[in-house]
Design an enzyme around this catalytic site. Structure first.
Site, short mmCIF file in Angstrom:
data_model
loop_
_atom_site.label_atom_id
_atom_site.label_comp_id
_atom_site.label_asym_id
_atom_site.label_seq_id
_atom_site.Cartn_x
_atom_site.Cartn_y
_atom_site.Cartn_z
N LYS A 181 17.95 0.10 12.54
CA LYS A 181 18.12 1.51 12.20
C LYS A 181 18.84 2.27 13.33
CE LYS A 181 13.73 1.92 11.76
NZ LYS A 181 12.34 2.31 11.50
N THR A 214 11.88 15.38 11.80
CA THR A 214 12.13 14.00 11.36
C THR A 214 10.91 13.11 11.55
OG1 THR A 214 13.00 13.44 13.55
CG2 THR A 214 14.59 14.19 11.90
N GLY A 216 8.02 10.74 11.03
CA GLY A 216 7.63 9.86 9.95
C GLY A 216 8.77 9.21 9.20
N THR A 217 10.00 9.36 9.67
CA THR A 217 11.13 8.79 8.93
C THR A 217 11.06 7.26 8.89
OG1 THR A 217 12.46 9.00 10.95
CG2 THR A 217 12.75 10.68 9.27
N GLY A 218 10.69 6.64 10.01
CA GLY A 218 10.62 5.18 10.03
C GLY A 218 9.55 4.64 9.10
N CYS A 219 8.38 5.27 9.13
CA CYS A 219 7.29 4.88 8.22
C CYS A 219 7.73 5.05 6.77
CB CYS A 219 6.05 5.73 8.47
SG CYS A 219 5.39 5.66 10.15
#
Length: 275
Positions: A181, A214, A216-219
């Protein structure tokens, strides 16, 4: 007298930590599953005291408690996809990896939560080794951010070529596919992701959204991939749909608290409130 309408829906499991601020972890995962009309189940690995400003405390659950949650869900309900997030320590990682093996858990999305988007390492070196050697080799896909890709790939990630090389190296650990990412990258590479499945090396892009909210975007991305896999989508399609979902959720990110707010998981409802 009204008859019950019984619905059969896909089921996904999140194995992750609890975020008291509601922006990431199992809270974000369950909201993402719900948006995709997938029933969400959970195995909590740790409890955090956090808000939009940061994490104040983390308490790990015993590995046996994590195992019991996984077994309870699988034995009765069953799951079509599973996503892992913050596993915190070596004991929990080893226990989860063993359950994946013994229960033959398929469609495993590993979000290797090791380093924050700012570069702060979140788990110790022993836990990193267990993640590399025991869990990632069983992953359908692993979704490291820039800094996690540096650790797993063993190189500095500063360019698109670096992201591509990191994806190749991480793939050699045994995962079926890797998505490096680019949210932590700078300039034109910010938000650009690199996909590698041993055959296709792709650069995946979406429109950039200018927001500081932003959290929590990865989760959310990993959970959305798992949700789409649970619904029967092929892996690359699941990734592309998940990226589109996160991009739109960022457009409706929530300005709450005094720090970094979360993405707007239920953006169709949020859109109606501002019409």
């Amino acid at each position: 007298m009204t008859r019950e309408t019984a619905l059969i829906v896909p089921v996904a499991l999140t194995i992750a930590g609890s975020d008291s601020g509601g922006g990431a972890g199992i809270q974000a995962d369950l909201r993402t599953f719900a948006f995709h009309c997938v029933h969400g189940t959970s195995a909590i690995t740790c409890v955090t005291a956090q808000n939009t400003l940061g994490v104040n405390r983390v308490d790990a659950l015993p590995a046996a408690a994590v195992v019991a949650q996984i077994q309870a869900v699988i034995a009765d309900i069953g799951v079509q996809a599973t996503k892992t997030g913050m596993l915190l320590d070596r004991e929990i990682i080893q226990a989860v990896a063993q359950q994946v093996r013994e229960l033959k858990i398929a469609n495993l999305v590993v979000d290797p939560v090791m380093v924050s988007r700012t570069g702060a390492q979140l788990i110790d070196d022993a836990a990193v080794v267990s993640l590399r050697e025991q869990l990632i080799p069983q992953a359908t896909i692993v979704t490291p951010n820039r800094y996690e890709a540096q650790i797993l790939g063993g190189l500095a990630v500063e360019s698109l070529a670096d992201m591509q090389e990191a994806a190749r190296r991480i793939h050699q650990l045994g995962a079926q596919a890797v998505l490096v990412k680019g949210g932590g990258m700078l300039g034109e590479l910010r938000g650009v992701d690199v996909w590698f499945d041993g055959q296709q090396l792709l650069t995946l892009t979406t429109s950039m959204v200018e927001t500081t909210n932003t959290h929590g975007t990865g989760c959310t991305l990993a959970a959305a991939i798992a949700a789409n896999l649970a619904k029967g989508k092929d892996l690359l399609t699941a990734v592309q749909l998940a990226k589109d979902y996160v991009t739109t959720a960022l457009k409706y990110a929530l300005s709450i608290g005094k720090g970094q707010g979360p993405v707007g998981h239920f953006f169709p409802l949020l859109a109606k409130t501002i019409e």
